[in-house]
Scaffold this motif. Sequence first.
Motif, PDB file in Angstrom:
ATOM      1  N   HIS A 287      -7.301 -20.806  20.981  1.00 49.76           N
ATOM      2  CA  HIS A 287      -7.852 -19.806  20.065  1.00 49.76           C
ATOM      3  C   HIS A 287      -7.876 -20.443  18.674  1.00 49.76           C
ATOM      4  O   HIS A 287      -6.822 -20.751  18.122  1.00 49.76           O
ATOM      5  N   PRO A 288      -9.049 -20.656  18.101  1.00 53.12           N
ATOM      6  CA  PRO A 288      -9.067 -21.177  16.724  1.00 53.12           C
ATOM      7  C   PRO A 288      -8.585 -20.120  15.740  1.00 53.12           C
ATOM      8  O   PRO A 288      -8.475 -18.935  16.069  1.00 53.12           O
ATOM      9  N   SER A 289      -8.294 -20.570  14.528  1.00 52.84           N
ATOM     10  CA  SER A 289      -7.803 -19.625  13.518  1.00 52.84           C
ATOM     11  C   SER A 289      -8.827 -18.553  13.174  1.00 52.84           C
ATOM     12  O   SER A 289      -8.458 -17.473  12.703  1.00 52.84           O
ATOM     13  N   SER A 290     -10.113 -18.814  13.431  1.00 60.23           N
ATOM     14  CA  SER A 290     -11.148 -17.805  13.165  1.00 60.23           C
ATOM     15  C   SER A 290     -11.058 -16.619  14.111  1.00 60.23           C
ATOM     16  O   SER A 290     -11.706 -15.597  13.883  1.00 60.23           O
ATOM     17  N   HIS A 291     -10.268 -16.725  15.176  1.00 55.40           N
ATOM     18  CA  HIS A 291     -10.101 -15.617  16.114  1.00 55.40           C
ATOM     19  C   HIS A 291      -9.023 -14.629  15.662  1.00 55.40           C
ATOM     20  O   HIS A 291      -8.744 -13.665  16.378  1.00 55.40           O
ATOM     21  N   TYR A 292      -8.453 -14.872  14.488  1.00 55.95           N
ATOM     22  CA  TYR A 292      -7.404 -13.971  14.001  1.00 55.95           C
ATOM     23  C   TYR A 292      -7.922 -12.539  13.883  1.00 55.95           C
ATOM     24  O   TYR A 292      -7.326 -11.599  14.429  1.00 55.95           O
ATOM     25  N   TRP A 293      -9.056 -12.368  13.193  1.00 58.47           N
ATOM     26  CA  TRP A 293      -9.559 -11.017  12.975  1.00 58.47           C
ATOM     27  C   TRP A 293     -10.116 -10.368  14.235  1.00 58.47           C
ATOM     28  O   TRP A 293      -9.869  -9.175  14.472  1.00 58.47           O
ATOM     29  N   PRO A 294     -10.879 -11.061  15.083  1.00 62.27           N
ATOM     30  CA  PRO A 294     -11.290 -10.418  16.346  1.00 62.27           C
ATOM     31  C   PRO A 294     -10.114  -9.956  17.194  1.00 62.27           C
ATOM     32  O   PRO A 294     -10.136  -8.853  17.753  1.00 62.27           O
ATOM     33  N   LEU A 295      -9.063 -10.772  17.282  1.00 62.65           N
ATOM     34  CA  LEU A 295      -7.893 -10.369  18.051  1.00 62.65           C
ATOM     35  C   LEU A 295      -7.181  -9.187  17.401  1.00 62.65           C
ATOM     36  O   LEU A 295      -6.738  -8.257  18.083  1.00 62.65           O
ATOM     37  N   GLN A 296      -7.085  -9.211  16.073  1.00 58.05           N
ATOM     38  CA  GLN A 296      -6.451  -8.103  15.358  1.00 58.05           C
ATOM     39  C   GLN A 296      -7.198  -6.791  15.593  1.00 58.05           C
ATOM     40  O   GLN A 296      -6.598  -5.766  15.942  1.00 58.05           O
ATOM     41  N   LEU A 297      -8.503  -6.811  15.414  1.00 55.82           N
ATOM     42  CA  LEU A 297      -9.280  -5.579  15.498  1.00 55.82           C
ATOM     43  C   LEU A 297      -9.372  -5.068  16.934  1.00 55.82           C
ATOM     44  O   LEU A 297      -9.330  -3.858  17.170  1.00 55.82           O
ATOM     45  N   THR A 298      -9.490  -5.978  17.895  1.00 57.03           N
ATOM     46  CA  THR A 298      -9.573  -5.548  19.291  1.00 57.03           C
ATOM     47  C   THR A 298      -8.278  -4.890  19.737  1.00 57.03           C
ATOM     48  O   THR A 298      -8.285  -3.814  20.347  1.00 57.03           O
ATOM     49  N   GLU A 299      -7.149  -5.524  19.427  1.00 54.31           N
ATOM     50  CA  GLU A 299      -5.869  -4.927  19.816  1.00 54.31           C
ATOM     51  C   GLU A 299      -5.606  -3.646  19.041  1.00 54.31           C
ATOM     52  O   GLU A 299      -5.035  -2.687  19.591  1.00 54.31           O
ATOM     53  N   SER A 300      -6.020  -3.590  17.771  1.00 53.48           N
ATOM     54  CA  SER A 300      -5.834  -2.363  16.981  1.00 53.48           C
ATOM     55  C   SER A 300      -6.592  -1.198  17.592  1.00 53.48           C
ATOM     56  O   SER A 300      -6.088  -0.065  17.626  1.00 53.48           O
ATOM     57  N   ALA A 301      -7.811  -1.454  18.082  1.00 52.81           N
ATOM     58  CA  ALA A 301      -8.582  -0.380  18.712  1.00 52.81           C
ATOM     59  C   ALA A 301      -7.869   0.144  19.958  1.00 52.81           C
ATOM     60  O   ALA A 301      -7.796   1.362  20.178  1.00 52.81           O
ATOM     61  N   GLY A 302      -7.331  -0.761  20.764  1.00 49.89           N
ATOM     62  CA  GLY A 302      -6.595  -0.317  21.945  1.00 49.89           C
ATOM     63  C   GLY A 302      -5.340   0.463  21.589  1.00 49.89           C
ATOM     64  O   GLY A 302      -5.022   1.475  22.234  1.00 49.89           O
ATOM     65  N   ILE A 303      -4.628   0.019  20.545  1.00 49.60           N
ATOM     66  CA  ILE A 303      -3.416   0.723  20.120  1.00 49.60           C
ATOM     67  C   ILE A 303      -3.760   2.118  19.615  1.00 49.60           C
ATOM     68  O   ILE A 303      -3.043   3.101  19.895  1.00 49.60           O
TER      69      ILE A 303
END
Length: 323
Positions: A287-303
């Motif tokens: 996972h490159p560092s540019s995946h920080y925000w996609p991972l953050q937002l995707t998991e936030s939506a599930g939470i």
Amino acid sequence: MTQTLPAPARRPRVPRLTGPVRTTLRLHRVALWLWLATVLAACGLLLWLHGPGADAAVRQLARCAPSDCDYIGGPSFRYEQLLRSVGAFVYLTPYIAALFMGVVCVGRELERGTAQLAWVQSVSPARWLATTLAVPAAWFIAGTIPLVTLLHLVATSGPEPRIPWYDEYLFLGSGPLALTRVVLGLAAGALGGVLFRKALAGGVAGVAAFLVTGYLSARYRISLWPTVTEHGPVPPAAPAGAQVLRRDAVTAAGEHVTNDLACVDAGGAAQLRRCARGFQDFSVTYHPSSHYWPLQLTESAGILLLAAAATAAAFAILRHRTP
């Protein structure tokens, strides 16, 4: 002839909190002041890390690398440990919220009968639960926002080498995921309190439910966004700052060998070529560092979806158990 004096100007009335909101604030005012004091202390520590703490770490790292000088106990080591400590506090805040909501706000009030006393007056059960959830949620979120903002600022602008972006404490404490986890913690605590109607049982149930959610999130987080895989005749190098997930090698017979250290530390081009002999392909998945925000937002939506489901379940159980 009588002179009419002008009427004195009326002072504008300052709106005051009344009803269940005021009652909830008065009931939990000690917890509110403790939370505010803790947030102010953590924000002050982060501001110090962003200024004098970072400067001292930079001066030490300019003199020598951590492996070449007394790193343990030095400014750079102290900077890293304090930053991780604040990240750990933000990481644990949802557990504190779940315990507080399950034990103090919902479970204890139902166990003692204080909530039932409010219901026979002018407050409906649904309004009582909505206020009990909303008021602590407001102060928890209001305090978490500056913490998350400052933690993200310090973590992304500190001295090199920085703590990686995928570090558990920093990833969960320096983005929108920290706020959604607090909301889920409050919802889980409220559900546990309504379900068991006991202070201790409600708090334990809320924390346990959040622990299960945290475990599942940590286990499947890397699968929430497509990874990047690179192939080459020699082991390809992942970009700087990337989260390397796995390294693979394929033999001439087509056999896949998974080894995180396969031919990576061969030491020199000649040894690397000798190590790579017998393999026809290498790959690295990351996972490159540019995946920080996609991972953050995707998991936030599930939470958030889980928090909405837990909140709806708490209201449904309360409505079912009250006339």
